[in-house]
Design an enzyme around this catalytic site. Structure first.
Site, PDB file in Angstrom:
ATOM      1  CG  HIS A 130       1.330   2.751   0.727  1.00  0.00           C
ATOM      2  ND1 HIS A 130       0.155   3.306   0.302  1.00  0.00           N
ATOM      3  CD2 HIS A 130       1.053   1.441   0.991  1.00  0.00           C
ATOM      4  CE1 HIS A 130      -0.800   2.388   0.311  1.00  0.00           C
ATOM      5  NE2 HIS A 130      -0.278   1.241   0.727  1.00  0.00           N
ATOM      6  CB  CYS A 132       0.191  -1.178   3.256  1.00  0.00           C
ATOM      7  SG  CYS A 132       1.016  -2.216   2.040  1.00  0.00           S
TER       8      CYS A 132
END
Length: 392
Positions: A222, A239
């Site tokens: 992301h 992430c």
């Protein structure tokens, strides 16, 4: 904060100068390339060229903290310059580490024609795939042609979990090591500002993670908040994050449910002939496994499975008894493999191969199609044996 005179580079700039190589100048450089080019000019003594380039970069991207830090340190090193004393600033160590990793970025580009040793074969249904070199905070977008040639499309800096990599459990703030697929796209309108322009979720935990009782969820690729250019090298909850510009640039190449993402702790780039040799040997072994099954030579077929093999709640002895019973009842068996992918699985602790393929099975009284994953390891004699088999 006090001001002090300085006649030499410090902190983030020093980290860059220690390892950065001269970067070719171009009119259309990426922000990272422009930063590398500016520091290369500094190394060659072109302080004015470096100053001008960094001034332009920081004006275009005022949220690029590393560029601003290096620009400030460069100005401080010029005659009459002053440096803000940032000792004790907790952000400085992050910027220094980011500088070191970005400076390695130019060296991280593989030689022309070299390929990742983690991908032995990728079917043409996957025209692109993503590699992340976790220790080097580097993401690579690779193109996979129909004749199995793999070429680098682009690469850029990407940050990972706060506690590094090797995720085992929920909340450990680590990024997983493994082979995953992108499952969708979440646009920014559906997300908090933390995720920037959007997110590509991954299928963590995959079958291998589940087999190893790894927990957690929500591992994504992301972006970053609008007031940030990039995050520190180790700053997420697990992430892989990158600039919004780099994230959006990946979108045209990604096919939901298909695009592989390899999160590696030991990425190596090798000549294609080296991969070709390994691929041909392994494909021959996979083909022999298939043919022995189709010939109903159950003893030879089972010889491809290790004694520690498990599948669907069965150990090797139970699986062998099941196969003997089923195969002996058939008048004929036809087995075909297609869409074959072969990976050297990262982070396994010992050499491990993942063979992933579509299997078409047909006999006199049954037929099916499934996507199968086989995990292979070498036994004490160096023979590759299947120790785990699952349908994806």
């Amino acid at each position: 904060m006090r001001l002090k005179q300085s006649s030499r580079p410090a902190h983030a700039l020093a980290a860059f100068l220690m390892v950065a190589s001269v970067c070719a100048s171009a009119a259309d450089l990426s922000p990272e390339q422009q930063l590398l080019s500016a520091v290369a000019k500094m190394k060659s003594g072109d302080s004015e060229g470096a100053r001008s380039s960094l001034q332009d970069l920081t004006q275009r991207l005022p949220n690029f903290r590393l560029a601003k830090q290096i620009y400030g340190e460069l100005l401080a090193g010029l005659p009459g310059g002053t440096l803000i004393d940032t000792q004790g600033d907790p952000r400085l160590s992050d910027l220094t580490e980011e500088a070191r990793l970005r400076a390695l970025g130019d060296k991280a580009v593989p030689p022309t024609g070299y390929v990742p040793n983690s991908v032995l074969q990728l079917d043409s249904e996957h025209p692109f795939f993503i590699l992340v070199d976790l220790p080097k905070a580097r993401l690579y977008l690779m193109q996979n042609s129909k004749d199995r040639e793999m070429t680098l499309v682009r690469n850029h800096y990407a940050s990972i979990g706060r506690n590094g990599y090797g995720k085992q459990s929920a909340g450990d703030l680590r990024t997983p090591i493994g082979i995953y697929h992108i499952t969708g796209w979440l646009p920014k309108v559906n997300l908090p500002d933390l995720y920037g322009e959007g997110a590509f979720p991954l299928n963590y935990p995959n079958l291998w993670d589940q087999f190893n009782s790894r927990s957690g969820y929500g591992i994504w690729l992301h972006g970053v908040p609008k007031d940030t250019y990039v995050r520190a090298p180790r700053s997420s909850e697990g992430c892989v994050t990158m600039s919004n510009e780099d994230l959006v640039a990946l979108k045209p190449y990604i096919v939901t449910g298909e695009t592989p993402v390899i999160l590696s702790d030991s990425l190596e780039w090798v000549p294609p002939d080296q991969v070709k040799g390994e691929r041909e040997k392994f494909l021959a072994r996979l083909e022999d496994w298939r043919s022995k099954w189709a010939e109903r030579d159950t003893e030879a077929y089972l010889a491809y499975y290790g004694q520690g093999f498990t599948t669907d709640g069965m150990n090797f002895a139970q699986f062998a008894a099941h196969k003997v019973r089923v195969n002996s009842s058939k008048k004929f068996i036809d087995v075909k493999l297609r869409h074959i992918n072969l990976f050297r699985y990262p982070g396994a602790g010992e050499p491990m191969m993942l063979a992933e393929f579509t299997l078409d099975y047909r006999s006199d009284n049954f037929s099916s199609t499934s996507v199968k994953q086989q995990y292979w390891r070498q036994d004490k004699d160096g023979e590759w044996k299947i120790f785990r088999e699952e349908n994806r």
